[in-house]
Design a protein around this motif. Structure first.
Motif, PDB file in Angstrom:
ATOM      1  N   GLU A  80      -2.315  -3.716  19.668  1.00 14.38           N
ATOM      2  CA  GLU A  80      -1.375  -2.994  18.608  1.00 14.38           C
ATOM      3  C   GLU A  80      -1.508  -3.067  17.209  1.00 14.38           C
ATOM      4  O   GLU A  80      -1.638  -2.410  16.384  1.00 14.38           O
ATOM      5  CB  GLU A  80      -0.049  -3.069  18.944  1.00 14.38           C
ATOM      6  CG  GLU A  80       0.272  -2.262  20.316  1.00 14.38           C
ATOM      7  CD  GLU A  80       0.138  -0.926  20.589  1.00 14.38           C
ATOM      8  OE1 GLU A  80       0.661  -0.184  19.462  1.00 14.38           O
ATOM      9  OE2 GLU A  80      -0.603  -0.587  21.375  1.00 14.38           O
ATOM     10  N   LYS A  83      -5.146  -2.032  16.140  1.00 18.10           N
ATOM     11  CA  LYS A  83      -5.270  -0.719  15.912  1.00 18.10           C
ATOM     12  C   LYS A  83      -4.886  -0.254  14.655  1.00 18.10           C
ATOM     13  O   LYS A  83      -5.497   0.836  13.876  1.00 18.10           O
ATOM     14  CB  LYS A  83      -4.120   0.059  16.865  1.00 18.10           C
ATOM     15  CG  LYS A  83      -4.610   0.086  18.289  1.00 18.10           C
ATOM     16  CD  LYS A  83      -3.600   1.098  19.081  1.00 18.10           C
ATOM     17  CE  LYS A  83      -3.768   0.911  20.486  1.00 18.10           C
ATOM     18  NZ  LYS A  83      -2.730   1.643  21.279  1.00 18.10           N
ATOM     19  N   PRO A  87      -8.909   1.830  13.876  1.00 16.67           N
ATOM     20  CA  PRO A  87      -8.314   2.849  14.875  1.00 16.67           C
ATOM     21  C   PRO A  87      -9.407   3.432  15.901  1.00 16.67           C
ATOM     22  O   PRO A  87      -8.686   3.702  17.027  1.00 16.67           O
ATOM     23  CB  PRO A  87      -8.148   4.091  13.779  1.00 16.67           C
ATOM     24  CG  PRO A  87      -8.652   3.819  12.732  1.00 16.67           C
ATOM     25  CD  PRO A  87      -8.981   2.258  12.602  1.00 16.67           C
ATOM     26  N   PRO A  89     -11.088   2.893  19.351  1.00 15.45           N
ATOM     27  CA  PRO A  89     -11.204   2.037  20.258  1.00 15.45           C
ATOM     28  C   PRO A  89     -12.225   1.364  20.768  1.00 15.45           C
ATOM     29  O   PRO A  89     -12.437   0.268  21.001  1.00 15.45           O
ATOM     30  CB  PRO A  89     -10.525   2.744  21.490  1.00 15.45           C
ATOM     31  CG  PRO A  89     -10.514   4.279  20.993  1.00 15.45           C
ATOM     32  CD  PRO A  89     -10.667   4.437  19.535  1.00 15.45           C
ATOM     33  N   ARG A  92     -13.099  -1.361  18.077  1.00 18.23           N
ATOM     34  CA  ARG A  92     -12.274  -2.253  18.294  1.00 18.23           C
ATOM     35  C   ARG A  92     -12.765  -3.239  19.486  1.00 18.23           C
ATOM     36  O   ARG A  92     -12.826  -4.454  19.587  1.00 18.23           O
ATOM     37  CB  ARG A  92     -10.938  -1.863  18.567  1.00 18.23           C
ATOM     38  CG  ARG A  92      -9.748  -2.610  18.040  1.00 18.23           C
ATOM     39  CD  ARG A  92      -8.508  -2.052  18.009  1.00 18.23           C
ATOM     40  NE  ARG A  92      -8.120  -1.120  19.261  1.00 18.23           N
ATOM     41  CZ  ARG A  92      -8.048  -0.029  19.225  1.00 18.23           C
ATOM     42  NH1 ARG A  92      -8.090   0.739  18.227  1.00 18.23           N
ATOM     43  NH2 ARG A  92      -7.613   0.726  20.287  1.00 18.23           N
TER      44      ARG A  92
END
Length: 120
Positions: A80, A83, A87, A89, A92
């Motif tokens: 979380e 993020k 942002p 995914p 990340r």
């Protein structure tokens, strides 16, 4: 009289050894912290998250269940926070590196440290 004192001393020692370590240890602060670090000449975000195991696994005093639930929660907390940093995914997932995991108190708590490349 000597026998009575010895008996009371043994009774006291017996009650002390039956104390549960899990119940006497202090709780650990849970949550997420983010800071920046330098590693091998590169700058990284260091995301450190700590979470507590589910109440049902704590009640059962099952170390494996406690470690699983606390580490799953720790990973969710970190994700979380990540993020907010990244942002996307896919980015990340590709660039986040797990650096270490600690499970103190028989897994009641789990702390995970992640590194993500600094992009500013």
């Amino acid at each position: 009289m000597k026998t009575t004192i010895t008996f009371l001393l043994l009774l006291s020692l017996s009650s002390l050894t039956n104390c549960s370590i899990l119940e006497t240890q202090p709780d650990i602060q849970t949550g997420v912290t983010v800071d920046t670090i330098q590693k091998d000449g590169k700058k990284f975000y260091r995301v450190t998250s700590t979470a507590m195991a589910s109440s049902s696994s704590i009640e059962k005093k099952n170390g494996l269940m406690m470690a699983t639930s606390s580490c799953d929660a720790s990973k969710l907390l970190a994700n979380e926070k990540l993020k907010e940093i990244e942002p996307d995914p896919r980015e990340r997932e590709l660039n986040t590196k797990l650096m270490g995991t600690l499970t103190p108190q028989n897994g009641k708590f789990c702390t995970k440290e992640f590194h993500y490349p600094y992009k500013k």
